[in-house]
Design an enzyme around this catalytic site. Structure first.
Site, PDB file in Angstrom:
ATOM      1  N   ASN A 186     -12.058  -3.323   0.246  1.00  0.00           N
ATOM      2  CA  ASN A 186     -10.956  -3.607   1.164  1.00  0.00           C
ATOM      3  C   ASN A 186     -11.486  -4.021   2.525  1.00  0.00           C
ATOM      4  O   ASN A 186     -11.695  -5.191   2.779  1.00  0.00           O
ATOM      5  CB  ASN A 186     -10.048  -2.377   1.264  1.00  0.00           C
ATOM      6  CG  ASN A 186      -9.007  -2.520   2.363  1.00  0.00           C
ATOM      7  OD1 ASN A 186      -8.379  -3.568   2.479  1.00  0.00           O
ATOM      8  ND2 ASN A 186      -8.832  -1.509   3.186  1.00  0.00           N
ATOM      9  N   GLU A 187     -11.791  -3.030   3.373  1.00  0.00           N
ATOM     10  CA  GLU A 187     -12.215  -3.332   4.743  1.00  0.00           C
ATOM     11  C   GLU A 187     -13.643  -2.879   4.942  1.00  0.00           C
ATOM     12  O   GLU A 187     -13.924  -2.099   5.841  1.00  0.00           O
ATOM     13  CB  GLU A 187     -11.305  -2.583   5.718  1.00  0.00           C
ATOM     14  CG  GLU A 187     -10.278  -3.428   6.361  1.00  0.00           C
ATOM     15  CD  GLU A 187      -9.396  -2.687   7.334  1.00  0.00           C
ATOM     16  OE1 GLU A 187      -9.621  -1.485   7.623  1.00  0.00           O
ATOM     17  OE2 GLU A 187      -8.455  -3.326   7.824  1.00  0.00           O
ATOM     18  N   CYS A 199      -6.650   0.863   2.749  1.00  0.00           N
ATOM     19  CA  CYS A 199      -7.649   1.947   2.727  1.00  0.00           C
ATOM     20  C   CYS A 199      -7.480   2.854   1.521  1.00  0.00           C
ATOM     21  O   CYS A 199      -8.408   3.582   1.154  1.00  0.00           O
ATOM     22  CB  CYS A 199      -7.563   2.767   4.003  1.00  0.00           C
ATOM     23  SG  CYS A 199      -8.099   1.866   5.450  1.00  0.00           S
ATOM     24  N   GLU A 223       0.854  -1.186   0.000  1.00  0.00           N
ATOM     25  CA  GLU A 223       0.000   0.000   0.000  1.00  0.00           C
ATOM     26  C   GLU A 223       0.887   1.232   0.000  1.00  0.00           C
ATOM     27  O   GLU A 223       1.939   1.258   0.649  1.00  0.00           O
ATOM     28  CB  GLU A 223      -0.900   0.021   1.240  1.00  0.00           C
ATOM     29  CG  GLU A 223      -1.719   1.315   1.327  1.00  0.00           C
ATOM     30  CD  GLU A 223      -2.872   1.264   2.315  1.00  0.00           C
ATOM     31  OE1 GLU A 223      -2.868   0.403   3.198  1.00  0.00           O
ATOM     32  OE2 GLU A 223      -3.769   2.118   2.187  1.00  0.00           O
TER      33      GLU A 223
HETATM   34  O1  AHR Z   1      -2.272  -1.355   6.882  1.00  0.00           O
HETATM   35  C1  AHR Z   1      -2.761  -0.100   7.231  1.00  0.00           C
HETATM   36  C2  AHR Z   1      -4.271  -0.027   7.105  1.00  0.00           C
HETATM   37  O2  AHR Z   1      -4.865  -0.877   8.020  1.00  0.00           O
HETATM   38  C3  AHR Z   1      -4.834  -0.477   5.789  1.00  0.00           C
HETATM   39  O3  AHR Z   1      -4.821   0.525   4.842  1.00  0.00           O
HETATM   40  C4  AHR Z   1      -6.238  -0.829   6.120  1.00  0.00           C
HETATM   41  O4  AHR Z   1      -6.769  -1.795   5.265  1.00  0.00           O
HETATM   42  C5  AHR Z   1      -6.142  -1.273   7.567  1.00  0.00           C
HETATM   43  O5  AHR Z   1      -7.083  -0.662   8.347  1.00  0.00           O
END
Ligand code: AHR
Length: 665
Positions: A382-383, A251, A52
């Protein structure tokens, strides 16, 4: 049969451990390695990488560009640039000044600058780089820029590399001419190594010059590619032999608002046409504000696919599902406007795998890769959590399965590994028949040790699991005080025996986040730390690397008194066969502060009399690696011997031990 025995043993073992407490220090523990019964294949994707663009991991990190805000596209177009002899506020412009100019309203490359040179002796334009520029003596640097004459006659541009004290350590003079945009380049070989260098532009003549895409790269990038990646950082990844590369996050996929979500189509094609975007980690944390953090997308989807190919890793892109980060706005795209998002997913599959006759396959060809990338996985969201995710996921699922039935779709169970969001997500995704579900856990070292049995009870016929983001937090999630210390790495090593023992269910795993710039980070802990000159792997990196490079091909069991080793008496273990090397591979983690005497009994195959053990250990749980001591905690390989079918070992206190012994077929 064997699966059943081992799984129930996990629970029994925990009870036993609670009842008997610690073994006497020197009592030998007899472990049996069952080499005649394989439980499940270990997927080649078992240990991979999560990438990321957080902590300057892409711009300012892996992406080797050294100029910050090279095309003047930041919200403040002159951010990163200074004009030391020119101050508009005090009307001190005798030497000249530069002002941003808009080409046209629109997405890509909106700005350039008009440099008005009034006094060539005095005017200077500096770029500060990403917390400085790491410059190496004797190495070649490629400097490029676009320019056009706008008025008068500015006849040349001088580029100078400066050391920390502002002294020249290399320069080149580049003649410029013509009122149309043209590209210019020069090579620089500096005569000093500096951590915090910078770049200075000066000009010959007077008049007005348009400038854009001012860029500086080391020539020695990964595979020597122009617009390439930092070699030392990719090498650390390549050394892990990762099974997959998940990108671009995290994120960052979702964006704090939908407008700022990651849109892959804007990250391919010529770099100068990729519109910049504010990085979502820019001002996320009050305690680590990074207002100069933007995404240039020089490292875009083509480059991610190319990197996956270079690493021999399956590409695993994750796309927005039409929900912005639910920790921020949680903005939703209405269901009747979801189609463009779904189309992005379908088009991505065409971009990666389609023939060059297709529109997106053609884009890939034009970028220099007519062969398909053979992408097998795609992640949707993603989340995300709640019914909003499920209803959107269903639309993607149906459309992708209809058009590309062979593509495996990765869904998500939200940010937490338990609780209402998790339970709801898992229940609904199972109903839909989700193939692979992503789980995330940022928890204490204790949690990791206690959860080595987490997957023992998962349904063998249910969805497969992608442990897509995890890391032990020494203080608390998102605390700036978190450390990559040996305590966290050892706990992860213990937990990973549980991932491996459950390879029937757990098929992809990755630590997160991956990388952090020592001065530009927002989130800690991170697997790899770097500054502008150097990089090192944390103890957590070496744990990941040991697992990934000793994956094996088939899961077998290792037991004590018929039970899996899941932390009873502080001992964790997993075992595989490597059918390519004809070796048995054991991972044993001693989380206690005492050595452990063990006897390994190999059953079912004849093992050779010599083997190796790679030991990762430290006496102190608070120890860390650092720039000054990069391999303080790193594996040491020793020879071990086997007598007949047994081998006696001493597992050092606080140690991960990876044993490899050849067997006779
Ligand atoms: O790894 C950091 C963040 O943690 C990522 O962007 C997210 O997916 C998680 O909340």
């Amino acid at each position: 049969m064997i699966n059943q025995r081992i799984r129930t043993a996990g629970v029994a073992a925990f009870i036993t451990a609670t009842l008997i407490g610690s073994n006497p220090i020197n009592a030998q523990q007899e472990l049996t390695v069952h080499m005649n019964e394989t439980i499940a294949p270990i997927q080649p994707t078992m240990y991979g990488i999560f990438f990321e663009d957080i902590n300057f991991a892409a711009d300012g990190g892996l992406y080797a560009e050294m100029i910050k805000n090279r095309s003047f596209e930041f919200t403040l177009p002159m951010m990163g640039w200074t004009q030391p002899n020119s101050d508009r506020h005090s009307f001190n412009e005798e030497s000249g000044y530069a002002l941003p100019v808009k080409y046209a309203e629109g997405d890509a490359n909106q700005n350039f600058i008009r440099v008005q040179v009034k006094n060539a002796e005095g005017y200077e334009l500096h770029n500060e780089g990403f917390r400085g520029m790491g410059i190496k003596e004797g190495e070649a640097y490629r400097f490029t820029f676009d320019a056009k004459q706008m008025q008068g006659n500015v006849s040349s541009v001088t580029v100078t590399l400066l050391n920390d004290a502002g002294k020249s350590i290399g320069e080149a003079i580049i003649p410029v001419s013509g009122s149309e945009w043209a590209s210019y380049k020069a090579e620089l070989i500096p005569n000093e190594t500096v951590m915090k260098g910078s770049l200075k532009l000066t000009f010959e003549g007077t008049g007005e010059l348009g400038l854009d895409m001012v860029s500086l790269f080391p020539k020695d990038t990964w595979k020597g590619r122009e617009n390439g990646l930092r070699k030392d950082l990719v090498q650390l990844l390549a050394d892990m032999d990762p099974g997959f590369l998940r990108f671009p996050g995290g994120c960052i996929v979702e964006g704090r608002t939908l407008a700022r979500r990651y849109q892959w189509k804007k990250t391919v094609g010529p770099v100068e046409e990729r519109p910049n975007l504010i990085n979502r980690w820019n001002t996320e944390f009050e305690h680590r504000l990074t207002p100069d953090y933007y995404q240039s997308f020089g490292l875009g989807f083509f480059e991610y696919f190319q990197l996956s190919e270079d690493l021999g890793a399956e590409p695993l892109p994750i796309l927005s599902c039409g929900i912005a980060c639910q920790f921020n706005t949680g903005e939703l795209v209405p269901m009747d406007e979801l189609q463009p998002y779904v189309q992005d997913a379908l088009d991505l599959i065409e971009f990666a795998n389609g023939s060059t006759d297709t529109p997106w396959g053609k884009v890939r060809e034009d970028m220099g890769h007519p062969e398909p990338f053979n992408m097998k996985y795609i992640g949707v969201g993603n989340e995300q959590w709640g019914p909003e995710y499920i209803e959107r996921y269903k639309v993607f699922n149906e459309a992708i399965q209809f058009k590309y039935p062979d593509i495996i779709i990765v869904s998500g169970s939200g940010p937490f590994p338990e609780g209402d969001y998790f339970e709801y997500g898992m229940k609904e995704l199972k109903k839909i028949g989700a193939e692979i579900i992503d789980e995330h856990y940022y928890k204490s070292p204790q949690w990791f040790k206690e959860n080595a049995t987490r997957y023992d009870s998962y349904d063998r016929n249910g969805p497969k699991i992608f442990a897509g983001e995890y890391a032990a937090q020494s203080v608390a999630i998102a605390s700036p005080e978190n450390k990559n210390n040996w305590d966290t790495a050892l706990a992860e090593a213990a937990f990973m025996t549980g991932l491996e023992r459950n390879a029937e269910v757990v098929q992809l795993t990755s630590y997160a986040p991956l990388m952090a710039h020592a001065e530009g980070w927002q989130w800690t802990p991170d697997m790899i730390w770097f500054n502008n000159l150097e990089s090192y792997g944390t103890p957590n990196y070496y744990v990941q690397k040991l697992y990934a490079t000793n994956r094996g091909t088939d899961l077998i069991s290792i037991t004590q008194d018929g039970m899996s080793l899941t932390g009873q008496d502080d001992l964790f273990a997993s075992a595989t066969l490597d059918s390519e090397a004809n070796e048995v591979v054991l991972k044993m983690v001693n989380t206690s502060d005492k050595p452990k005497e063990i006897v390994l009994n190999f059953e079912g195959k004849k093992v050779k009399s010599q083997g190796t053990v790679q030991v990762l250990r430290d006496d102190s749980l608070t120890s860390e690696n650092s720039f000054d001591s990069q391999e303080e905690i790193s594996p040491v390989t020793k020879a071990i011997s086997v007598k007949g079918s047994t081998s006696k070992q001493t597992l050092a206190p606080y140690s991960l031990n990876v044993v490899r012994i050849a067997f006779k077929k």
